[in-house]
Design a protein around this motif. Structure first.
Motif, short mmCIF file in Angstrom:
data_model
loop_
_atom_site.label_atom_id
_atom_site.label_comp_id
_atom_site.label_asym_id
_atom_site.label_seq_id
_atom_site.Cartn_x
_atom_site.Cartn_y
_atom_site.Cartn_z
N SER A 120 0.98 3.68 2.07
CA SER A 120 1.55 4.01 3.38
C SER A 120 2.86 3.29 3.60
O SER A 120 3.83 3.86 4.09
N ILE A 121 2.87 2.00 3.24
CA ILE A 121 4.09 1.23 3.47
C ILE A 121 5.20 1.74 2.56
O ILE A 121 6.35 1.87 2.98
N ALA A 165 5.60 4.71 1.69
CA ALA A 165 6.10 5.97 2.25
C ALA A 165 7.08 5.73 3.38
O ALA A 165 7.91 6.58 3.69
N ALA A 166 6.99 4.57 4.04
CA ALA A 166 7.90 4.28 5.15
C ALA A 166 9.26 3.83 4.64
O ALA A 166 10.25 3.90 5.36
N PHE A 207 12.54 5.99 4.91
CA PHE A 207 13.06 6.15 6.26
C PHE A 207 13.81 4.90 6.71
O PHE A 207 14.82 4.99 7.41
N ALA A 208 13.31 3.74 6.27
CA ALA A 208 14.04 2.50 6.58
C ALA A 208 15.40 2.55 5.89
O ALA A 208 16.43 2.21 6.48
N SER A 255 0.84 -1.19 0.00
CA SER A 255 0.00 0.00 0.00
C SER A 255 0.88 1.25 0.00
O SER A 255 2.08 1.19 0.26
#
Lengths: 292, 314
Positions: free
Chosen positions: A264-265, A267-268, A271-272, A262
């Motif tokens: 949202s994931i 978008a993360a 940062f990871a 998705s």
């Protein structure tokens, strides 16, 4: 099911997005490299440039590509004013206060924009926005292609300036050792003023081009500030080649993750990447290891 | 020497007594104490140990979401979930701390790394169906209010957060005047020198960070009960972490109660501004406090709390 076509599309749009991220990050990395100040308000200056590009089109009918030549000098001027009005005073303060100043500036500009322009989403609807270039099975929208091209040109130009001109040598000298540069007779104030002038000025190129592919609103900059941090740190602070590589990596990773998971994931993911990059190569992905 | 913050403590207790009659005043009191406690806890790590976290919303979010999840999905009392929330937050803080300190991330780098962790949590929670995605979770009312912590009146909330705030101030005072506090400040001022003198910096940095995380997790859990609604933007956003920094800078990072002073000025002030100017100009209060932040950071780096000492010295 992710087919090859979808994957190819993800790669192409990822690279195009990455090139745009590089366009935003290159100014941030220049400012940090020379001044050792992290500008949390970087994205807000991009937001200003996007509004300037939008109004140049909406009020005077100027094409975003031409608007660059108006918006860039404007942003350079803002950079100089920012240095003389605020940053010059902040340089003497401790790190936490510098952070507070640029964070405060970011909040201030965002909310001034909110008061002036309201929260509406604005966009420059161009005829060429629907045109696209076919690259194998994937399509690339024309405005995105223009922005990507501008990004590569700008980074090449900045690299040349830093390599070949006296001015570039002075900037690199300050970046390497502030005290050493001062001892060689380099005026810190002028170098800092120019660094901020160019660092903010690059956003004058990005803003108008971006305003035709992305909605402008007062909060648009915050989105880019965080990603630009990721890129600048992953690429090594003050390193242009690293910033380009970092930006392409972030763009690719985001867009490929978006094809599978998705939004949202996806978008993360940057940062990871940032955490991995900071722990694994804190000096930047392609930095030469300094012998001690 | 850190003196006992007697005057702030008395003022807070007096504030509670003055606000009991009025629901609106009590709301302002609760918010001031809530954000004040979080900022004081943040400042124990940032101001006294030099760990500039920009990701404290992660621990606040853990507190709020643990309680919200336990209450909505399993009907458990917040009292049961609270220790679990603190435990999870402390374990996360230890894990992040071990990673960052092991690889020597300092200053800006530590700040950005913690920011990255909290952003990852923000986006993962926004995607997690069992945590209500970005729509958030509503806590159901009903049951015995002292078990479900859903009161109709405001004063029980005021009493609870008052206790949390006082406990934080007393614990902070006790630690700062003990050996721990001197170790923390030595790490903040010069990490290499402290290490060379035999201060176990790794352990004391971890302790400071985990303690701070545990306290803000309690505040997060309280927030979930008080507002009865949690969503990623309100408890996991970057804005929340930055707010703690803003309160601390404005009040003064060198003082235990400085961040509380910052919260006690800004929260009532922005409430007043909202009444005077009205909701039509949404950004005005933030414009004013951002200007205040820039001005203080440039011209009064010690914060408003330091004004008194300054005059005495000169």
């Amino acid at each position: 099911m992710v087919t090859f076509d979808i994957f190819a599309q993800a790669v192409v749009s990822g690279l195009a997005n990455g090139a745009i991220y590089a366009l935003v990050a290159v100014g941030l990395t220049l400012v940090f490299g020379v001044m050792r100040i992290i500008n949390f308000a970087h994205g807000e200056f991009l937001m200003i440039a996007m509004y300037a590009g939008y109004f140049a089109w909406a009020l005077a009918g100027i094409d975003p590509v031409l608007a660059i030549f108006i918006v860039t000098p404007l942003l350079m001027l803002i950079g100089v004013l920012l240095y003389d009005g605020i940053i010059r005073r902040a340089l003497a303060a401790p790190e936490i206060n510098q952070m507070a100043v640029t964070l405060g500036l970011s909040l201030l500009l965002q909310n001034l924009a909110l008061m002036t322009f309201k929260g509406d989403n604005l966009l420059i609807p161009l005829a060429r926005a629907t045109e696209s270039i076919a690259i194998g099975p994937a399509l690339l929208q024309l405005p995105q292609a223009i922005a990507a091209l501008a990004s590569l040109l700008l980074i090449a130009a900045l690299w040349l300036v830093l390599r070949l001109t006296d001015f570039g040598i002075m900037m690199r000298a300050v970046a390497q050792s502030r005290d050493g540069a001062v001892l060689c007779g380099i005026g810190l104030g002028a170098v800092y003023r120019w660094a901020l002038c160019i660092g903010i000025g690059t956003l004058g190129i990005t803003g108008p081009l971006l305003a035709s592919t992305l909605y402008v609103n007062p909060h648009v900059g915050a989105l880019f500030t965080l990603k630009a941090f990721v890129i600048v740190i992953a690429g090594g602070l003050g390193n242009f080649g690293g910033a380009l590589l970092g930006a392409l990596l972030v763009g690719l990773a985001e867009s490929i993750a978006g094809a599978w998971f998705s939004a949202s994931i996806a978008a993360a993911v940057p940062f990871a990447l940032l955490i991995v990059a900071m722990l694994w190569r804190p000096e930047g992905l392609i930095a030469r290891r300094v012998a001690r | 020497m850190i003196r006992f913050p007697l005057i702030p403590v008395l003022l807070v207790v007096a504030g509670f007594a003055a606000a009991t009659q009025d629901r609106y005043l009590m709301d302002v009191f609760v918010l001031t104490c809530l954000y004040g406690t979080m900022a004081v806890a943040w400042n124990l790590a940032a101001g006294f140990t030099g760990l500039l976290s920009l990701g404290h919303s992660l621990f606040i979010g853990i507190g709020a979401y643990t309680v919200a999840y336990g209450v909505t999905a399993h009907g458990l009392s917040p009292w049961v979930m609270l220790p679990l929330a603190v435990l999870i937050a402390v374990v996360c803080a230890l894990a992040i701390g071990v990673l960052c300190f092991r690889y020597g991330l300092k200053g800006y780098y530590f700040g950005i790394a913690t920011l990255a962790f909290s952003e990852i949590a923000f986006f993962l929670v926004s995607a997690a169906v069992w945590l209500g995605r970005s729509d958030g979770m509503m806590l159901p009312a009903g049951g015995d209010p002292w078990i479900s912590l859903q009161f109709r009146a405001k004063w029980p909330y005021g009493l609870m957060i008052l206790v949390v705030l006082l406990a934080t101030l007393i614990a902070g005072w006790a630690l700062l005047r003990a050996k721990t506090g001197y170790y923390w400040r030595s790490i903040r001022d010069n990490e290499e020198a402290a290490e060379a003198l035999g201060v176990p910096i790794f352990g004391f940095k971890l302790f400071s960070f985990a303690l701070s995380a545990g306290i803000v997790a309690v505040c997060g859990a309280f927030y979930a009960c008080y507002v009865a609604f949690v969503d990623p933007r309100s408890v996991l956003g970057v804005e929340l972490s930055i707010q703690l920094l803003v309160f601390s800078i404005i009040g003064g990072m060198g003082l235990l109660w400085g961040p509380l002073l910052g919260a006690a000025i800004l929260i009532p002030a922005s409430e007043l501004l909202r009444i005077w100017i009205g909701a039509s100009f949404y950004g005005v209060n933030i414009v004013l406090y951002a200007s205040l932040l820039i001005g203080l950071a440039l011209f009064l780096p010690q914060g408003l709390g330091a004004l008194r000492w300054r005059r005495r010295v000169s």
